[in-house]
Design a protein around this motif. Structure first.
Motif, mmCIF file in Angstrom:
data_model
loop_
_atom_site.group_PDB
_atom_site.id
_atom_site.type_symbol
_atom_site.label_atom_id
_atom_site.label_comp_id
_atom_site.label_asym_id
_atom_site.label_seq_id
_atom_site.Cartn_x
_atom_site.Cartn_y
_atom_site.Cartn_z
ATOM 1 N N ARG A 231 0.864 -1.188 0.000
ATOM 2 C CA ARG A 231 0.000 0.000 0.000
ATOM 3 C C ARG A 231 0.896 1.232 0.000
ATOM 4 O O ARG A 231 1.912 1.264 0.675
ATOM 5 C CB ARG A 231 -0.897 0.023 1.244
ATOM 6 N N GLU A 245 -3.484 4.041 -0.837
ATOM 7 C CA GLU A 245 -3.905 3.330 -2.034
ATOM 8 C C GLU A 245 -3.135 2.040 -2.220
ATOM 9 O O GLU A 245 -2.063 1.840 -1.637
ATOM 10 C CB GLU A 245 -3.746 4.225 -3.264
ATOM 11 N N PRO A 249 1.673 3.426 -6.696
ATOM 12 C CA PRO A 249 1.963 3.943 -8.037
ATOM 13 C C PRO A 249 3.461 4.007 -8.329
ATOM 14 O O PRO A 249 3.865 3.971 -9.492
ATOM 15 C CB PRO A 249 1.327 5.335 -8.040
ATOM 16 N N GLU A 252 4.331 0.584 -9.483
ATOM 17 C CA GLU A 252 3.669 0.379 -10.764
ATOM 18 C C GLU A 252 4.401 1.099 -11.898
ATOM 19 O O GLU A 252 4.348 0.678 -13.049
ATOM 20 C CB GLU A 252 2.222 0.878 -10.688
ATOM 21 N N VAL A 314 -8.481 -4.897 -3.583
ATOM 22 C CA VAL A 314 -7.700 -5.348 -4.749
ATOM 23 C C VAL A 314 -7.352 -6.830 -4.679
ATOM 24 O O VAL A 314 -6.911 -7.408 -5.677
ATOM 25 C CB VAL A 314 -6.412 -4.516 -4.941
ATOM 26 N N HIS A 344 -7.271 -1.062 -8.870
ATOM 27 C CA HIS A 344 -6.644 -0.099 -7.958
ATOM 28 C C HIS A 344 -7.694 0.378 -6.964
ATOM 29 O O HIS A 344 -8.868 0.540 -7.308
ATOM 30 C CB HIS A 344 -6.106 1.096 -8.755
ATOM 31 N N TRP A 405 -12.817 1.744 -5.680
ATOM 32 C CA TRP A 405 -12.054 0.832 -6.543
ATOM 33 C C TRP A 405 -12.285 1.211 -7.996
ATOM 34 O O TRP A 405 -13.358 1.700 -8.375
ATOM 35 C CB TRP A 405 -12.511 -0.606 -6.313
ATOM 36 N N ASP A 408 -8.249 0.923 -12.984
ATOM 37 C CA ASP A 408 -6.916 1.513 -12.978
ATOM 38 C C ASP A 408 -6.915 2.674 -11.987
ATOM 39 O O ASP A 408 -7.945 3.022 -11.403
ATOM 40 C CB ASP A 408 -6.504 1.986 -14.380
ATOM 41 N N ARG A 409 -5.754 3.282 -11.790
ATOM 42 C CA ARG A 409 -5.629 4.315 -10.762
ATOM 43 C C ARG A 409 -6.484 5.541 -11.069
ATOM 44 O O ARG A 409 -7.132 6.102 -10.172
ATOM 45 C CB ARG A 409 -4.155 4.718 -10.614
#
Length: 697
Positions: A231, A245, A249, A252, A314, A344, A405, A408-409
């Motif tokens: 997270r 989140e 990111p 990612e 997720v 995400h 949710w 994607d982000r």
């Protein structure tokens, strides 16, 4: 032991986490027991549990932190196990020992794991021996202030002072210069002792542009340990997480992100194995944004985390359910290869606070609540709020969590923003507008995160201000109260009716900033002409919406909003308006209250500093730094007030002699005068003997 061994579980907590645990217990067919203080007698977690037990008065030390009261509640209710939630006794080793002695299962790790990981100094030294990388610093038990000051140059500036016990960012302070160490250590020890009962401190080098990334682990009592991905918790204020989140990111964005995720996940599992961990836990790491492939262990939280829902969304894993099953002796049937991160998820914490006033805590009664405007399956709200509930200063200011949710982000952030826009809570100030500003910040959207981002952005945030829309709405609503439609006799209607041209029906509105505005309403056909004292003139009409909602049509534009008003007192009626996640508190003043407000404003010269030092929030005076009669300079710290686990230092606004009207331990109200500075009169100019003789003549 099997899952059938637990038919009754006591939840040793309150608020949204208690409600969340009770929800899973109900789904598992397990009887739930809620404990409550006097302040929580009507709380939501009390209403939702199968049975309840009172454990003490409002103060946490006299209720939720009383180990004997919790054990007695277990014996009284027949609970075979206790889920501690987070905070309070969740990581208290004495609590785990007392439960074990009483033959009651603790839904959490073993005593050794809590002891080792509960001491940040010991945990760092422990996991390093198992190959887990740690932040450079000095971490030894029993270090005095003198020893820490002496060691500071070797650690390097800027550095971070951290308490060995506890968590949540309390007692943590950044120090830029050696000369600031002594004063900061004094504050850090006081906060640590108050919050955790242990003032042990240690030092860590401050990682520049740090990202806060944590890994969720699950471990059973049969040697199985897995992680459920990471997270990102870098959006923090005063070391308190605000938005979290999953997945990160940062990882990612890396070409070798999967490889880094596997390494950081294995490091977390290794930390768990080192203490034979059992249940759900979180291992927290610092990662430099400038060197994201390297990470450093910070601590392990031996409990469920506030932000656990993003991992659940997720992965599809109910962490509370597995906590219960593992505590009951079941084998973890989820293998590492079964863990797949789909889409995400983003979580935002809703706090009772006023961001525009330095995040001062807010208290009050919830007069209107709508936490979800639709049944979107991609939105989850973990909350303990109820209409009519009183939010006091006795506990943490977090009210709820909104989780979204998306595939994607970007989609997850969009969904969260929409959900926050639909969140309406009137009667208590919240940070929802601030959360929406963060969610839509360019750097946040781009994933350019670090733990200092919020502090850098705050000054540039443009919070919505009260405009003519709210002022006219307040006047229209007030007119409905005093001159409702259908009044039979025009002579008895308080609407400004008179023979000849209609007179404006005037309302004085107190703004949030303390200023006053006057709005005049004149009947104009089916609507009104509204004149604001700023000189603006508008056509206006008001129509009711759903319960507690209305639509103001101002100059042809519709403005839907929620509204609520508690009982009035002393010539002032409180009015709350809200829309799009934003809310404001206005005051409707009668003539006498308006006059008093005006007189109070002209008693002091415009721009002059106020010699009265007032508490910015309801709370407790935790320290007083001066004595009656002391001379103080502008900017000197006079005292500190604590509320909702936040300490705020009050300083002198002018130089002079201080007179205290409060002492350590006093419970104070918001805006209460705690000290007054008496400014010395300017000395009269000296008169020469010759001039004096002339004056006598």
């Amino acid at each position: 032991m099997t899952i059938n061994s637990f038919d009754t579980v006591l939840v040793a907590n309150r608020g949204e986490i208690a409600c969340r645990v009770i929800r899973t217990l109900k789904a598992m067919g397990i009887r739930s027991v809620a404990v409550y203080s006097d302040a929580d007698a009507g709380a939501r977690h009390v209403r939702e549990a199968d049975t309840t037990v009172r454990i003490g008065t409002a103060a946490a030390a006299d209720s939720y932190l009383r180990i004997d009261a919790i054990i007695e509640a277990c014996l009284q209710s027949g609970a075979q196990a206790v889920h501690p939630g987070y905070g309070f006794l969740a990581e208290n080793v004495e609590f785990a020992k007392a439960l074990d002695a009483a033959g009651i299962a603790f839904i959490g790790p073993g005593i050794d794991a809590i002891e080792i990981m509960g001491d940040k100094i010991r945990s760092k030294n422990h996991v390093m021996s198992y190959g887990v990388p740690c932040v450079p610093g000095i971490a030894e038990p029993g270090l005095s202030d003198e020893a820490l000051i002496e060691a500071a140059p070797g650690v390097g500036f800027p550095l971070l002072i951290k308490p060995s016990a506890g968590g949540g960012g309390k007692g943590m302070h950044i120090v830029e210069r050696l000369e600031d160490m002594a004063a900061t250590l004094l504050t850090a020890r006081r906060v640590a002792a108050s919050a955790f009962g242990d003032d042990t401190l240690f030092l860590e080098r401050l990682i520049q542009s740090p990202r806060h990334i944590e890994v969720q682990v699950l471990a059973d009592n049969h040697g199985n340990v897995i992680h459920l991905g990471e997270r990102e918790c870098s959006l923090q204020r005063r070391h308190q997480k605000v938005i979290e989140e999953a997945p990160s990111p940062l990882l990612e964005s890396l070409a070798n992100g999967a490889e880094v995720r596997a390494r950081i996940g294995e490091a977390a599992c290794q930390a768990a194995r080192s203490v034979r961990y059992s249940g759900a836990g979180t291992v927290e790491f610092l990662v430099s944004d400038q060197d994201p492939e390297h990470f450093f262990f910070m601590e392990m939280n031996t409990r469920l985390q506030v932000e656990h829902p993003v991992t659940e969304m997720v992965t599809g894993v109910d962490l509370v359910e597995w906590q219960v099953r593992i505590a009951a002796g079941e084998v973890l049937t989820v293998a590492q290869s079964d863990v797949v991160l789909e889409g995400h998820a983003v979580e935002a914490r809703v706090y009772a606070e006023v961001p525009e006033r330095g995040f001062m805590p807010s208290i009050g009664e919830i007069m209107m609540l709508r936490e979800r405007a639709s049944n979107d399956p991609h939105v989850r709200v973990d909350s303990a709020m109820l209409t009519g509930l009183s939010v006091s200063g006795d506990y943490d200011p977090m009210l709820a969590k909104v989780i979204a949710w998306g595939p994607d982000r970007k989609a997850a952030l969009d969904t969260l923003d929409h959900a926050l826009g639909d969140y309406t809570l009137l009667g208590v100030h919240t940070n929802v507008e601030y959360l929406r500003l963060l969610v839509n910040d360019d750097d946040v959207r781009a994933g350019r995160l670090d733990t200092g981002l919020i502090e850098r952005k705050l000054d540039g945030m443009e919070f919505r201000q009260v405009s003519d829309v709210e002022l006219v709405a307040a006047a229209m609503l007030n007119r409905q109260v005093l001159a409702p439609a259908g009044t039979a006799a025009p002579w008895n209607a308080a609407d400004g009716w008179r023979v000849g041209a209609p007179a404006p029906w005037k309302t004085t509105v107190g703004r949030p900033d303390g200023g006053l505005a006057t709005v005049g309403l004149t009947v104009d056909g089916q609507g009104f002409t509204a004149r604001v004292d700023s000189g603006a003139e508008h056509s206006a009409s008001l129509r009711p919406g759903s319960a507690g909602h209305a639509v103001l049509v101002l100059d042809g534009v519709e403005h839907p909003f929620a509204h609520g008003s508690p009982s009035s007192e002393l010539g002032t009626r409180e009015l709350w308006l809200g829309s799009d996640g934003w809310s404001c508190r206005l005051e409707i003043l009668d003539r006498e209250a308006r006059l008093q407000r005006i007189l109070a404003g002209i008693q002091r010269e415009e721009g002059a500093a106020d010699p009265e030092v007032r508490s910015p929030m309801p709370g407790t005076v935790v320290s007083v730094s001066v004595h009656n009669g002391d001379h103080v300079e502008a900017g000197d710290v006079l005292l500190a007030v604590e509320a909702m686990k936040m300490e705020h230092q009050l300083v002198a606004s002018v130089s002079g002699t201080v007179h205290l009207s409060s002492k350590t331990g006093d419970l104070v109200k918001a805006d209460q005068v705690l000290a007054t500075i008496h400014v010395a009169a300017e000395p009269a100019p000296e008169v020469s003997a010759e001039n004096q003789k002339d004056e006598e003549v």
